[in-house]
Design an enzyme around this catalytic site. Sequence first.
Site, PDB file in Angstrom:
ATOM      1  N   ASP A 215     -58.816  69.608   6.876  1.00 25.82           N
ATOM      2  CA  ASP A 215     -57.792  69.314   5.870  1.00 25.82           C
ATOM      3  C   ASP A 215     -57.631  67.797   5.823  1.00 25.82           C
ATOM      4  OD1 ASP A 215     -56.165  68.922   8.176  1.00 25.82           O
ATOM      5  OD2 ASP A 215     -55.155  70.834   7.921  1.00 25.82           O
TER       6      ASP A 215
ATOM      7  N   GLU B 298     -61.827  72.908  11.037  1.00 28.33           N
ATOM      8  CA  GLU B 298     -60.414  73.037  10.613  1.00 28.33           C
ATOM      9  C   GLU B 298     -60.075  71.983   9.559  1.00 28.33           C
ATOM     10  OE1 GLU B 298     -57.717  73.192  13.960  1.00 28.33           O
ATOM     11  OE2 GLU B 298     -59.095  74.413  15.149  1.00 28.33           O
TER      12      GLU B 298
ATOM     13  N   GLU C  70     -59.454  71.926  22.613  1.00 30.08           N
ATOM     14  CA  GLU C  70     -58.646  70.722  22.866  1.00 30.08           C
ATOM     15  C   GLU C  70     -58.456  70.429  24.356  1.00 30.08           C
ATOM     16  OE1 GLU C  70     -55.110  71.176  20.476  1.00 30.08           O
ATOM     17  OE2 GLU C  70     -56.280  71.501  18.654  1.00 30.08           O
TER      18      GLU C  70
HETATM   19  O1  G3I Z   1     -44.779  83.816  13.956  1.00 30.85           O
HETATM   20  C1  G3I Z   1     -43.600  83.042  14.276  1.00 30.85           C
HETATM   21  C2  G3I Z   1     -42.407  83.577  13.554  1.00 30.85           C
HETATM   22  O2  G3I Z   1     -42.136  84.880  14.006  1.00 30.85           O
HETATM   23  C3  G3I Z   1     -41.211  82.647  13.806  1.00 30.85           C
HETATM   24  O3  G3I Z   1     -40.116  83.073  13.054  1.00 30.85           O
HETATM   25  C4  G3I Z   1     -41.570  81.226  13.406  1.00 30.85           C
HETATM   26  C5  G3I Z   1     -40.442  80.238  13.712  1.00 30.85           C
HETATM   27  O4  G3I Z   1     -40.915  78.947  13.959  1.00 30.85           O
HETATM   28  O5  G3I Z   1     -42.704  80.825  14.128  1.00 30.85           O
HETATM   29  C6  G3I Z   1     -43.843  81.620  13.869  1.00 30.85           C
HETATM   30  O6  G3I Z   1     -44.926  81.145  14.605  1.00 30.85           O
HETATM   31  C7  G3I Z   1     -45.485  79.930  14.168  1.00 30.85           C
HETATM   32  C8  G3I Z   1     -46.956  80.169  13.906  1.00 30.85           C
HETATM   33  O7  G3I Z   1     -47.596  78.956  13.563  1.00 30.85           O
HETATM   34  C9  G3I Z   1     -47.184  81.162  12.773  1.00 30.85           C
HETATM   35  O8  G3I Z   1     -46.664  80.660  11.587  1.00 30.85           O
HETATM   36  C10 G3I Z   1     -45.307  78.872  15.238  1.00 30.85           C
HETATM   37  O9  G3I Z   1     -43.944  78.554  15.371  1.00 30.85           O
HETATM   38  C11 G3I Z   1     -46.083  77.629  14.884  1.00 30.85           C
HETATM   39  O10 G3I Z   1     -46.058  76.730  15.988  1.00 30.85           O
HETATM   40  C12 G3I Z   1     -47.519  77.993  14.610  1.00 30.85           C
HETATM   41  O11 G3I Z   1     -48.212  76.839  14.222  1.00 30.85           O
HETATM   42  C13 G3I Z   1     -49.612  76.915  14.303  1.00 30.85           C
HETATM   43  C14 G3I Z   1     -50.113  75.842  15.253  1.00 30.85           C
HETATM   44  O12 G3I Z   1     -51.541  75.857  15.275  1.00 30.85           O
HETATM   45  C15 G3I Z   1     -49.599  76.070  16.668  1.00 30.85           C
HETATM   46  O13 G3I Z   1     -49.781  74.955  17.413  1.00 30.85           O
HETATM   47  C16 G3I Z   1     -50.185  76.674  12.918  1.00 30.85           C
HETATM   48  O14 G3I Z   1     -49.827  77.771  12.062  1.00 30.85           O
HETATM   49  C17 G3I Z   1     -51.698  76.544  12.993  1.00 30.85           C
HETATM   50  O15 G3I Z   1     -52.199  76.108  11.744  1.00 30.85           O
HETATM   51  C18 G3I Z   1     -52.079  75.505  14.030  1.00 30.85           C
HETATM   52  O16 G3I Z   1     -53.486  75.477  14.114  1.00 30.85           O
HETATM   53  C19 G3I Z   1     -54.021  74.541  15.060  1.00 30.85           C
HETATM   54  C20 G3I Z   1     -55.309  75.142  15.590  1.00 30.85           C
HETATM   55  O17 G3I Z   1     -55.059  76.424  16.134  1.00 30.85           O
HETATM   56  C21 G3I Z   1     -55.942  74.226  16.632  1.00 30.85           C
HETATM   57  N1  G3I Z   1     -56.145  72.904  16.081  1.00 30.85           N
HETATM   58  C22 G3I Z   1     -54.972  72.283  15.494  1.00 30.85           C
HETATM   59  C23 G3I Z   1     -54.350  73.174  14.432  1.00 30.85           C
HETATM   60  C24 G3I Z   1     -53.157  72.504  13.783  1.00 30.85           C
HETATM   61  O18 G3I Z   1     -52.120  72.316  14.697  1.00 30.85           O
END
Ligand code: G3I
Length: 485
Positions: free
Chosen positions: A279, A277, A172
């Site tokens: 969906d 990715e 990105e």
């Molecule tokens: O692990 C912590 C947990 O300990 C905490 O309690 C919780 C509270 O919010 O957060 C948890 O972390 C989260 C993590 O996912 C694991 O679940 C983060 O807040 C959350 O921001 C994170 O989101 C991920 C996101 O990327 C981050 O920007 C999504 O799961 C993931 O699907 C998403 O994937 C991205 C790709 O990497 C790049 N392209 C876009 C795609 C969608 O945004």
Amino acid sequence: MTMRSPARRTHGRAARTAVGMIAAGLVASAALAGSAALAGASSAATMTLRTAADARGKDIGVALDPNRLGETAYRSIADTEFSLVVPENAMKWDATEPTQGTFTYTAGDQVAAYASSTGKELYGHTLVWHSQLPGWVSNLDGAALLAAEKSHITNLVTHFSGAVSSWDVVNEAFNDDGSRRQSIFQTKIGDSWIEQAFTTARAADPTAKLCINDYSTDAINAKSTAIYNLVKDFTARGIPIDCVGFQAHLILGQVPGDLQANLQRFADLGVDVRITELDIRMSTPSDATKLATQAANYASVVTACLAVSRCQGITIWGITDTYSWVPSTFPGQGAALVWDESYSPKPAYAAIVAALGGAPTPTPSVTPTPTASPTAPPASGCSVRYTSTQWNTGFTASITITNTAASPVTGWVLRWAYPSGQTVTQAWSSVTTQSGAIVTAANAAWNPTIAAHGGSVQFGLNGAYSGTNAAPTSFTLNGAACAVL
Ligand code: G3I
């Protein structure tokens, strides 16, 4: 320590096919665990996303959260349906280098070990991204930031050398108008931060494929053209780059009509391409019409990849809608994945298999002995809801059994007759067979119990029909008649 995996990374079609053949044995045994099985006299012909994709020489991948592998349904689907895994979050910068110079590979190693033990390709995501960065990175100036970027890449790529086949090296990096995103890397290091990342990754592992990955680049537009120009420039100057990832976080009804042409123009530059990715989100709640559109949209993406020989495959960004990133980012949107919140496959599942050219699993000619050993509930202690969505010659049915009795049912067998000659071609979350008009659906290994006082189980099937597709009018659960809702 360098991660060395018995399932060595694979490059090229021949190697992928070899992994697919190893996996065929896993599929045959795992399918009976219930993710997408129409169990018959023989399990050999069970069709899954993986068997269908293997037959076309394409990867079918999934974004994996290793913390969910303890859930039987999640694990069963991951085991059976996919040939490639990518850690959804486990290899990102905040997960792997939360403190400068201190590397934590626990979750990433779990994904790598899972890929290795199940014969799947491992795709690395992602080395440098402006998001999910630990706080310490923002305190660095240009020279220190470049040193940190190189150190991070070198450590990760070296650690997973031999296990990761391809890396999203840079994620990105562009804005929608084709300009560089003003990330910390761009503003403090300057334009060279991307080529420095690729050169460093190549030095750490000369055989891993190195990709640039982005969203909203699925169509031919300013952003995808910026990446196209970067690939051309890198190639001309000898900067290593092997592949381009198209995230394809799509909106219902909005698959770009020029997706295939876009993939092809990159392939023509001499790099591999991949849907990384996928969906397809919709406004929630879903309904049959939206799910049918979604199925057609998933099929379109698969068809575009199939048409481009350098398209390595398609990765879906998760298994179940329950854990999708979409609803928290886009309130009111969701239902974007292929399995719903009960782990039932949506119409998209059959559409992907069909787009891959998969034939329905043949209906068995003999009736096997159900695996369940049922405990009959009291008469009138159950109800069944049967719903289906249909197209010209086929249908997908969802069946919910509710136990209204005071005791749990342990081991269930639901029987019904199809009134208009329908034949079951595939079933999931059950062990389903058909003899003439009579269909027998027994529990899968992981869902034998229906709790008392309103507990329910849901399973589904695909079928074929000709003329009319009338719903069954009566059901028995372990021999006792159920109310039909
Ligand atoms: O692990 C912590 C947990 O300990 C905490 O309690 C919780 C509270 O919010 O957060 C948890 O972390 C989260 C993590 O996912 C694991 O679940 C983060 O807040 C959350 O921001 C994170 O989101 C991920 C996101 O990327 C981050 O920007 C999504 O799961 C993931 O699907 C998403 O994937 C991205 C790709 O990497 C790049 N392209 C876009 C795609 C969608 O945004």
